[in-house]
Scaffold this active site. Structure first.
Site, PDB file in Angstrom:
ATOM      1  N   PHE A 151       0.837  -1.202   0.000  1.00 25.38           N
ATOM      2  CA  PHE A 151       0.000   0.000   0.000  1.00 25.38           C
ATOM      3  C   PHE A 151       0.867   1.245   0.000  1.00 25.38           C
ATOM      4  O   PHE A 151       1.832   1.330   0.770  1.00 25.38           O
ATOM      5  CB  PHE A 151      -0.892   0.032   1.253  1.00 25.38           C
ATOM      6  CG  PHE A 151      -1.985  -0.994   1.223  1.00 25.38           C
ATOM      7  CD1 PHE A 151      -1.691  -2.348   1.371  1.00 25.38           C
ATOM      8  CD2 PHE A 151      -3.312  -0.616   1.049  1.00 25.38           C
ATOM      9  CE1 PHE A 151      -2.699  -3.300   1.339  1.00 25.38           C
ATOM     10  CE2 PHE A 151      -4.321  -1.556   1.021  1.00 25.38           C
ATOM     11  CZ  PHE A 151      -4.016  -2.905   1.164  1.00 25.38           C
ATOM     12  N   TYR A 156       3.002   8.221   1.313  1.00 26.19           N
ATOM     13  CA  TYR A 156       3.810   7.002   1.169  1.00 26.19           C
ATOM     14  C   TYR A 156       4.077   6.644  -0.293  1.00 26.19           C
ATOM     15  O   TYR A 156       4.829   5.721  -0.576  1.00 26.19           O
ATOM     16  CB  TYR A 156       3.146   5.830   1.907  1.00 26.19           C
ATOM     17  CG  TYR A 156       3.422   5.849   3.402  1.00 26.19           C
ATOM     18  CD1 TYR A 156       2.973   6.899   4.193  1.00 26.19           C
ATOM     19  CD2 TYR A 156       4.117   4.822   4.025  1.00 26.19           C
ATOM     20  CE1 TYR A 156       3.220   6.934   5.558  1.00 26.19           C
ATOM     21  CE2 TYR A 156       4.370   4.843   5.387  1.00 26.19           C
ATOM     22  CZ  TYR A 156       3.917   5.903   6.146  1.00 26.19           C
ATOM     23  OH  TYR A 156       4.167   5.931   7.499  1.00 26.19           O
ATOM     24  N   ASP A 241       5.132  -3.946   3.871  1.00 22.66           N
ATOM     25  CA  ASP A 241       5.131  -2.484   3.989  1.00 22.66           C
ATOM     26  C   ASP A 241       5.800  -1.903   2.740  1.00 22.66           C
ATOM     27  O   ASP A 241       6.656  -2.555   2.128  1.00 22.66           O
ATOM     28  CB  ASP A 241       5.939  -2.041   5.219  1.00 22.66           C
ATOM     29  CG  ASP A 241       5.114  -2.121   6.504  1.00 22.66           C
ATOM     30  OD1 ASP A 241       3.949  -2.561   6.441  1.00 22.66           O
ATOM     31  OD2 ASP A 241       5.645  -1.738   7.556  1.00 22.66           O
ATOM     32  N   GLU A 333      -0.864  -5.114  13.785  1.00 22.05           N
ATOM     33  CA  GLU A 333       0.281  -5.962  14.166  1.00 22.05           C
ATOM     34  C   GLU A 333      -0.030  -6.741  15.456  1.00 22.05           C
ATOM     35  O   GLU A 333       0.379  -7.891  15.607  1.00 22.05           O
ATOM     36  CB  GLU A 333       1.531  -5.097  14.359  1.00 22.05           C
ATOM     37  CG  GLU A 333       2.797  -5.900  14.550  1.00 22.05           C
ATOM     38  CD  GLU A 333       4.039  -5.026  14.441  1.00 22.05           C
ATOM     39  OE1 GLU A 333       4.680  -5.062  13.378  1.00 22.05           O
ATOM     40  OE2 GLU A 333       4.369  -4.313  15.402  1.00 22.05           O
ATOM     41  N   ASP A 356      15.384  -3.301  10.950  1.00 23.62           N
ATOM     42  CA  ASP A 356      15.105  -1.879  11.080  1.00 23.62           C
ATOM     43  C   ASP A 356      16.399  -1.085  10.980  1.00 23.62           C
ATOM     44  O   ASP A 356      17.360  -1.363  11.701  1.00 23.62           O
ATOM     45  CB  ASP A 356      14.393  -1.596  12.407  1.00 23.62           C
ATOM     46  CG  ASP A 356      13.636  -0.289  12.324  1.00 23.62           C
ATOM     47  OD1 ASP A 356      14.283   0.763  12.157  1.00 23.62           O
ATOM     48  OD2 ASP A 356      12.395  -0.332  12.382  1.00 23.62           O
TER      49      ASP A 356
HETATM   50  C1  UD2 Z   1       4.580  -0.930  12.097  1.00 26.66           C
HETATM   51  C2  UD2 Z   1       4.502  -2.171  11.231  1.00 26.66           C
HETATM   52  C3  UD2 Z   1       3.433  -1.985  10.186  1.00 26.66           C
HETATM   53  C4  UD2 Z   1       2.101  -1.718  10.836  1.00 26.66           C
HETATM   54  C5  UD2 Z   1       2.225  -0.521  11.781  1.00 26.66           C
HETATM   55  C6  UD2 Z   1       0.960  -0.379  12.599  1.00 26.66           C
HETATM   56  C7  UD2 Z   1       6.709  -3.140  11.216  1.00 26.66           C
HETATM   57  C8  UD2 Z   1       8.057  -3.082  10.680  1.00 26.66           C
HETATM   58  N1  UD2 Z   1       5.800  -2.355  10.616  1.00 26.66           N
HETATM   59  O1  UD2 Z   1       5.162   0.003  11.195  1.00 26.66           O
HETATM   60  O2  UD2 Z   1       3.325  -3.128   9.361  1.00 26.66           O
HETATM   61  O3  UD2 Z   1       1.684  -2.844  11.574  1.00 26.66           O
HETATM   62  O4  UD2 Z   1       3.325  -0.658  12.677  1.00 26.66           O
HETATM   63  O5  UD2 Z   1       1.174   0.350  13.744  1.00 26.66           O
HETATM   64  O6  UD2 Z   1       6.435  -3.866  12.129  1.00 26.66           O
HETATM   65  N2  UD2 Z   1       0.684   3.418   4.968  1.00 26.66           N
HETATM   66  C9  UD2 Z   1       0.416   4.262   3.893  1.00 26.66           C
HETATM   67  N3  UD2 Z   1       0.151   5.578   4.143  1.00 26.66           N
HETATM   68  C10 UD2 Z   1       0.151   6.098   5.390  1.00 26.66           C
HETATM   69  C11 UD2 Z   1       0.430   5.233   6.468  1.00 26.66           C
HETATM   70  C12 UD2 Z   1       0.712   3.900   6.230  1.00 26.66           C
HETATM   71  O7  UD2 Z   1       0.403   3.838   2.748  1.00 26.66           O
HETATM   72  O8  UD2 Z   1      -0.083   7.292   5.535  1.00 26.66           O
HETATM   73  C13 UD2 Z   1       0.931   1.985   4.701  1.00 26.66           C
HETATM   74  C14 UD2 Z   1       2.304   1.764   4.075  1.00 26.66           C
HETATM   75  O9  UD2 Z   1       2.251   0.642   3.253  1.00 26.66           O
HETATM   76  C15 UD2 Z   1       3.167   1.489   5.293  1.00 26.66           C
HETATM   77  C16 UD2 Z   1       2.198   0.677   6.163  1.00 26.66           C
HETATM   78  O10 UD2 Z   1       0.923   1.249   5.938  1.00 26.66           O
HETATM   79  O11 UD2 Z   1       4.331   0.782   4.941  1.00 26.66           O
HETATM   80  C17 UD2 Z   1       2.509   0.691   7.659  1.00 26.66           C
HETATM   81  O12 UD2 Z   1       2.675   1.996   8.135  1.00 26.66           O
HETATM   82  P1  UD2 Z   1       4.054   2.484   8.724  1.00 26.66           P
HETATM   83  O13 UD2 Z   1       5.168   1.876   7.946  1.00 26.66           O
HETATM   84  O14 UD2 Z   1       4.046   3.929   8.891  1.00 26.66           O
HETATM   85  O15 UD2 Z   1       3.978   1.814  10.150  1.00 26.66           O
HETATM   86  P2  UD2 Z   1       5.206   1.539  11.175  1.00 26.66           P
HETATM   87  O16 UD2 Z   1       6.489   1.957  10.571  1.00 26.66           O
HETATM   88  O17 UD2 Z   1       4.863   2.066  12.528  1.00 26.66           O
END
Ligand code: UD2
Length: 382
Positions: A151, A156, A241, A333, A356
């Site tokens: 996504f 993103y 992701d 998650e 990470d």
């Molecule tokens: C963690 C998790 C992620 C998800 C998230 C929820 C890991 C490494 N990653 O990452 O899978 O469970 O926590 O809290 O464990 N996205 C968009 N637009 C946005 C926001 C998100 O497209 O504005 C999509 C995109 O594909 C992104 C994914 O959602 O890679 C997860 O969001 P994140 O990467 O910001 O979440 P993160 O880093 O906290």
């Protein structure tokens, strides 16, 4: 003996017939014919020896033999309602061509510094523990198609190029892969030339004001898409992701029925100090004292049907939490972690498969296959 032979012969013959008919109806073994015959003989014989022969001495062995023959031995017979298993004995077996590679030895484990197998015997993928050539040779013959769901919503979209460019090179190189990219900005997807065996499908999706909802709703979108499309298009499906890049090959060692990735943040933490949701009010709650590994939602997958079950169950948990006014600590998650605790993955990917960027790399991580892209969280989610 003051008895006519007919008193022994009749029950034996009848028992045989009844026993035989029993096997016809129930698909049981020949022993179920022999046992009633022998028993009928013994009972018939002793009946005449010990007592004056009456009709009952013929009748009892016949009935008993019939019952035994019909039911078979209870612990090995099947209830008649169960369908008979069909195994295709003519299926051709996979043969891999002759190859040259170092011999494996049972007293020389490939690695002694890491856990290679979970307590439920799911292999854990680490560099140095498998031979990719052998895996490729086996896998190629099966002609599987793998789907990748990712996504890129709102800001993103900036990660698409890095993700696709590196995945084109390092993800299941040489094998058929369909990338399914969900975005609210299809016009911003850069045009990229992919390898011939790789395809990109851009699927418009709505955005949500909260980034947490974008992340959590992935489970629902994936589950629905499996039912309407992917079920017919791919054999295996992985969710990833978008804010990641690949630096080393990620090959067919990731293919299995249900696959989870061990989080790089928490792979040495005791279960009671990692990030599981522990509040009993949430559907994602894992009671204290329970938990295997902490799995990252950034990379999971498996057969299409298993991923369907996983995403459907996790999103049901998300929905019930919403109705109860609670949100799990780490969103989908947390639900994924609960699911994988009670539905054990058949294969685990070590933290090499999602390392990470912010973490110093310890010795046991010999390769960094996939890493998060550094980002200013507040800025990119605004
Ligand atoms: C963690 C998790 C992620 C998800 C998230 C929820 C890991 C490494 N990653 O990452 O899978 O469970 O926590 O809290 O464990 N996205 C968009 N637009 C946005 C926001 C998100 O497209 O504005 C999509 C995109 O594909 C992104 C994914 O959602 O890679 C997860 O969001 P994140 O990467 O910001 O979440 P993160 O880093 O906290």
């Amino acid at each position: 003996m003051d008895i006519k032979k007919v008193h022994i012969v009749i029950p034996i013959v009848m028992a045989g017939i009844i026993g035989y008919l029993g096997t016809k109806i129930m698909d049981i073994k020949k022993v179920h014919i022999v046992i009633p015959i022998v028993m009928a003989g013994i009972i018939g014989y002793f009946g005449t020896e010990i007592m004056d022969i009456k009709k009952v001495h013929i009748l009892i062995p016949i009935v008993m033999a019939g019952i035994i023959g019909y039911l078979g031995i209870p612990h090995i017979s099947r209830p008649s309602s169960q369908p008979v298993r069909q195994v295709d004995l003519d299926e051709t077996s996979l043969v891999i061509s002759r190859m040259s590679y170092p011999q494996p030895f049972v007293d020389k484990p490939q690695r002694t510094d890491v856990l290679l197998m979970s307590p439920w015997l799911a292999p854990i993928m680490w560099e140095g523990t498998f031979n990719r050539d052998i895996l490729n040779a086996q896998y190629r013959q099966k002609k599987f198609v793998v789907g990748v769901a990712t996504f890129a919503v709102k800001k993103y979209v900036r990660f698409i190029e890095g993700f696709l460019g590196s995945a084109n090179k390092f993800f299941l190189s040489g094998h058929r892969v369909n990338f399914y990219l969900f975005t609210d900005h299809p016009e911003k997807v850069p045009s990229m030339k992919l390898a011939p065996e790789k395809s990109l499908f851009i699927i418009p999706v709505q955005n949500y004001s909260r980034w947490q909802d974008i992340s959590m709703n992935r489970m629902d979108i994936i589950s629905n898409r499996i039912r309407t499309h992917w079920h017919y298009e791919v054999d295996y499906l992985y969710s990833m992701d978008i804010d990641v890049q690949m630096f080393e090959h990620i090959g067919v060692e990731i293919i299995d029925t249900l696959v989870g990735t061990i989080s790089s943040w928490q792979y040495t933490k005791p279960r009671d100090s990692n990030s599981y949701e522990r509040r009993p009010e949430s559907r994602a709650a894992i009671p204290s004292g329970e938990g295997d590994f902490y799995y990252a939602a950034s990379f999971y997958g498996g057969s299409v049907s298993e991923v369907y079950k996983l995403t459907t169950a996790c999103f049901k948990g998300v929905t019930e939490d919403r109705a109860n006014g609670i949100e799990a600590k780490w969103h989908e998650e947390s639900h994924l972690n609960k699911y994988l605790l009670y539905h054990k993955p058949t294969r685990l990917l070590s933290p090499e498969y999602y390392w990470d960027e912010e973490l110093p790399r310890p010795q046991i991580i010999r390769v960094k296959r996939l890493s998060s892209v550094r980002k200013d969280l507040e800025e990119v989610r605004s």
